[in-house]
Design an enzyme around this catalytic site. Structure first.
Site, PDB file in Angstrom:
ATOM      1  N   GLU A  82      19.430 -43.539 -31.370  1.00 22.79           N
ATOM      2  CA  GLU A  82      18.946 -42.700 -32.477  1.00 22.79           C
ATOM      3  C   GLU A  82      19.840 -41.499 -32.772  1.00 22.79           C
ATOM      4  O   GLU A  82      19.803 -40.957 -33.888  1.00 22.79           O
ATOM      5  CB  GLU A  82      17.520 -42.206 -32.188  1.00 22.79           C
ATOM      6  CG  GLU A  82      17.436 -41.156 -31.081  1.00 22.79           C
ATOM      7  CD  GLU A  82      15.999 -40.733 -30.773  1.00 22.79           C
ATOM      8  OE1 GLU A  82      15.137 -41.614 -30.599  1.00 22.79           O
ATOM      9  OE2 GLU A  82      15.741 -39.526 -30.700  1.00 22.79           O
ATOM     10  N   HIS A 117      11.384 -39.797 -34.276  1.00 20.70           N
ATOM     11  CA  HIS A 117      11.182 -38.820 -33.201  1.00 20.70           C
ATOM     12  C   HIS A 117      10.338 -37.633 -33.682  1.00 20.70           C
ATOM     13  O   HIS A 117      10.732 -36.473 -33.532  1.00 20.70           O
ATOM     14  CB  HIS A 117      12.549 -38.346 -32.676  1.00 20.70           C
ATOM     15  CG  HIS A 117      12.483 -37.954 -31.230  1.00 20.70           C
ATOM     16  ND1 HIS A 117      13.428 -38.330 -30.312  1.00 20.70           N
ATOM     17  CD2 HIS A 117      11.577 -37.223 -30.541  1.00 20.70           C
ATOM     18  CE1 HIS A 117      13.110 -37.841 -29.130  1.00 20.70           C
ATOM     19  NE2 HIS A 117      11.986 -37.172 -29.246  1.00 20.70           N
ATOM     20  N   ARG A 136      11.319 -42.310 -24.839  1.00 20.00           N
ATOM     21  CA  ARG A 136      12.764 -42.276 -25.077  1.00 20.00           C
ATOM     22  C   ARG A 136      13.211 -43.701 -25.390  1.00 20.00           C
ATOM     23  O   ARG A 136      12.761 -44.665 -24.743  1.00 20.00           O
ATOM     24  CB  ARG A 136      13.521 -41.769 -23.841  1.00 20.00           C
ATOM     25  CG  ARG A 136      13.438 -40.271 -23.612  1.00 20.00           C
ATOM     26  CD  ARG A 136      14.175 -39.468 -24.694  1.00 20.00           C
ATOM     27  NE  ARG A 136      14.074 -38.023 -24.499  1.00 20.00           N
ATOM     28  CZ  ARG A 136      13.128 -37.241 -24.998  1.00 20.00           C
ATOM     29  NH1 ARG A 136      12.173 -37.762 -25.745  1.00 20.00           N
ATOM     30  NH2 ARG A 136      13.128 -35.940 -24.793  1.00 20.00           N
TER      31      ARG A 136
HETATM   32  N1  LIG Z   1       8.663 -38.421 -29.063  1.00 18.16           N
HETATM   33  C1  LIG Z   1       8.568 -37.126 -28.795  1.00 18.16           C
HETATM   34  O1  LIG Z   1       8.500 -36.302 -29.724  1.00 18.16           O
HETATM   35  C2  LIG Z   1       8.497 -36.649 -27.351  1.00 18.16           C
HETATM   36  C3  LIG Z   1       8.157 -35.307 -27.103  1.00 18.16           C
HETATM   37  C4  LIG Z   1       8.024 -34.886 -25.775  1.00 18.16           C
HETATM   38  C5  LIG Z   1       8.253 -35.751 -24.736  1.00 18.16           C
HETATM   39  N2  LIG Z   1       8.608 -37.037 -24.992  1.00 18.16           N
HETATM   40  C6  LIG Z   1       8.853 -37.974 -23.882  1.00 18.16           C
HETATM   41  O2  LIG Z   1       7.678 -38.159 -23.123  1.00 18.16           O
HETATM   42  C7  LIG Z   1       8.033 -38.292 -21.744  1.00 18.16           C
HETATM   43  C8  LIG Z   1       6.850 -37.973 -20.855  1.00 18.16           C
HETATM   44  O3  LIG Z   1       6.531 -36.598 -20.985  1.00 18.16           O
HETATM   45  P1  LIG Z   1       5.448 -35.899 -20.034  1.00 18.16           P
HETATM   46  O4  LIG Z   1       5.312 -34.483 -20.489  1.00 18.16           O
HETATM   47  O5  LIG Z   1       4.241 -36.747 -19.935  1.00 18.16           O
HETATM   48  O6  LIG Z   1       6.220 -35.941 -18.640  1.00 18.16           O
HETATM   49  P2  LIG Z   1       5.587 -35.844 -17.174  1.00 18.16           P
HETATM   50  O7  LIG Z   1       6.703 -35.407 -16.295  1.00 18.16           O
HETATM   51  O8  LIG Z   1       4.318 -35.046 -17.209  1.00 18.16           O
HETATM   52  O9  LIG Z   1       5.198 -37.367 -16.847  1.00 18.16           O
HETATM   53  C9  LIG Z   1       6.130 -38.350 -16.531  1.00 18.16           C
HETATM   54  C10 LIG Z   1       5.494 -39.277 -15.520  1.00 18.16           C
HETATM   55  O10 LIG Z   1       6.429 -40.313 -15.221  1.00 18.16           O
HETATM   56  C11 LIG Z   1       6.376 -40.572 -13.819  1.00 18.16           C
HETATM   57  N3  LIG Z   1       7.629 -41.157 -13.373  1.00 18.16           N
HETATM   58  C12 LIG Z   1       8.841 -40.547 -13.235  1.00 18.16           C
HETATM   59  N4  LIG Z   1       9.762 -41.419 -12.813  1.00 18.16           N
HETATM   60  C13 LIG Z   1       9.134 -42.617 -12.667  1.00 18.16           C
HETATM   61  C14 LIG Z   1       9.557 -43.917 -12.263  1.00 18.16           C
HETATM   62  N5  LIG Z   1      10.827 -44.154 -11.908  1.00 18.16           N
HETATM   63  N6  LIG Z   1       8.649 -44.907 -12.225  1.00 18.16           N
HETATM   64  C15 LIG Z   1       7.355 -44.675 -12.573  1.00 18.16           C
HETATM   65  N7  LIG Z   1       6.889 -43.465 -12.964  1.00 18.16           N
HETATM   66  C16 LIG Z   1       7.774 -42.449 -13.017  1.00 18.16           C
HETATM   67  C17 LIG Z   1       6.108 -39.219 -13.195  1.00 18.16           C
HETATM   68  O11 LIG Z   1       5.540 -39.368 -11.884  1.00 18.16           O
HETATM   69  C18 LIG Z   1       5.148 -38.597 -14.202  1.00 18.16           C
HETATM   70  O12 LIG Z   1       3.798 -38.843 -13.869  1.00 18.16           O
HETATM   71  C19 LIG Z   1       9.224 -37.321 -21.609  1.00 18.16           C
HETATM   72  O13 LIG Z   1      10.042 -37.677 -20.517  1.00 18.16           O
HETATM   73  C20 LIG Z   1       9.934 -37.491 -22.929  1.00 18.16           C
HETATM   74  O14 LIG Z   1      10.900 -38.520 -22.786  1.00 18.16           O
HETATM   75  C21 LIG Z   1       8.727 -37.501 -26.283  1.00 18.16           C
END
Ligand SMILES: NC(=O)c1ccc[n+]([C@@H]2O[C@H](COP(=O)([O-])OP(=O)(O)OC[C@H]3O[C@@H](n4cnc5c(N)ncnc54)[C@H](O)[C@@H]3O)[C@@H](O)[C@H]2O)c1
Length: 342
Positions: free
Chosen positions: A272, A304, A243
């Site tokens: 964005e 994105h 993000r």
């Molecule tokens: N660019 C794109 O097209 C796209 C598509 C899907 C997701 N995303 C982004 O990818 C991110 C990750 O997705 P995911 O499926 O791996 O999520 P997920 O929930 O599986 O993983 C997120 C990780 O972040 C950790 N976390 C949460 N808060 C934290 C903090 N304060 N400090 C440290 N670690 C922390 C969690 O413990 C978890 O392991 C989503 O949140 C989204 O923003 C982007």
């Protein structure tokens, strides 16, 4: 009470690539019963009248479902909103609840789509792939300015080691990289890959490649700020497919302007909304930070698109059709954010 009479579901913000997949998912789920009508139109206050008479609508991340739009949807007979994404910050859930409107979303899909795209950016930045392709198109076959480095043997820093971060780390391990990770909950699968969980400061100081996979939360907002950028190696590569708000974009501009960082790959940008996913090629670019970022030759920006594979979009549309089926059958499931008033 299960519903059997055919309904027309209107879907907003559907791209030409997405349309056949969405139609096929509805065909597979309802066998020609309930149909989906795909519109490119963004749902907002100006277009909400087009939903009148549609009990179920299907929305995307750019649709604006604020209290006013939701009120007018409810007045027009809409009962259920199925969102074709994991995020739902475009929907006022409290207002939906107050109006008895149901809301469902897609709670998860292929993490590989995003992880592989993060690597596409990392490799393209490192090996100057876009610059090389632009040159050879002009029949300039020189190599000056294209010097990259091996990722093998270097250090990858992964911020957020959930589903996508783990998939990214697996690929990094395949390259033979040393793995440093940061997460509030260490992932045993990543530890099995040899990842060492260390404080953020160490990742910034030691990583050759920093890739962001954290959710955007108040605690993670601008996790890459001026201080973090100052700690990073002069020749580090930074990739963000998570993000935009994770990076202080103005501080990134200052860092790049001082000649620091080898390169940056951004699939997301903190401002964005209203820019990404739209054609602004004939407009004046009024976002000075984005405009400045695009002038650096070692910055790659994509809009994105990390999730945008046939596999991930296929999962998203199949889940959306299943969310519609759940509503029509009177069920609520793991994707339900707000149960509709029955
Ligand atoms: N660019 C794109 O097209 C796209 C598509 C899907 C997701 N995303 C982004 O990818 C991110 C990750 O997705 P995911 O499926 O791996 O999520 P997920 O929930 O599986 O993983 C997120 C990780 O972040 C950790 N976390 C949460 N808060 C934290 C903090 N304060 N400090 C440290 N670690 C922390 C969690 O413990 C978890 O392991 C989503 O949140 C989204 O923003 C982007």
């Amino acid at each position: 009470m299960p519903r059997t009479e055919p309904a027309e579901i209107v879907a907003y913000g559907v791209t030409a690539d997405e349309r056949p997949l969405l139609e096929a998912a509805f065909e597979a789920t309802f066998g020609g019963g309930h149909r989906v009508r795909c519109l490119e139109l963004v749902l907002d206050r100006d277009t909400v009248s087009t939903a009148a008479g549609h009990e179920v609508i299907c929305t995307g991340v750019n649709d604006v479902l604020d209290a006013e739009v939701l009120r007018r949807l409810a007045e027009g007979g809409t009962r259920m909103i199925t969102q074709r994404s994991t995020g739902y910050n475009n929907i006022d859930l409290d207002a939906a609840r107050g109006l008895g409107l149901g809301v469902a979303r897609v709670s998860g899909y292929s993490p590989h789509s995003v992880a592989e795209f993060a690597w596409a950016l990392a490799l393209a930045v490192n090996r100057r792939v876009v610059r090389a392709a632009t040159r050879t198109r002009e029949f300039d076959f020189r190599l000056n300015g294209l010097l990259g480095r091996d990722f093998h043997g270097r250090t990858a820093g992964v911020l957020g080691t959930g589903r996508i971060g783990e998939a990214f780390a697996r690929i990094a391990a395949g390259f033979g990289m040393r793995l440093l990770g940061h997460d509030i909950a260490p992932n045993p699968e990543c530890e099995r890959l040899g990842m060492e969980y260390v404080p953020l400061e160490r990742i910034f100081a030691e990583a050759d490649l920093v890739s962001l996979h954290l959710p955007l939360l108040p605690e993670t907002h601008h996790v890459v700020d001026a201080a973090a950028l100052a700690r990073m190696r002069d020749d580090a590569i930074l990739v963000n497919t998570s993000r935009g708000g994770l990076i202080d974009a103005q501080a990134l501009v200052e860092t790049l302007r001082s000649g620091r960082l080898d390169g940056v790959g951004l699939d997301v940008y903190e401002e964005e909304a209203g820019i990404f996913f739209f054609d602004h090629s004939l407009d004046v670019m009024t976002d000075d930070v984005l405009a400045r970022l695009m002038t650096f030759r070692n910055v790659l920006v994509s809009s994105h698109q990390a999730y945008f594979t046939r596999d991930a979009v296929g999962e998203i549309v199949a889940t959306t059709a299943a969310d519609v089926a759940d509503y029509l059958a009177g069920r609520t499931g793991e994707n339900t954010l707000v149960a509709p008033a029955r």
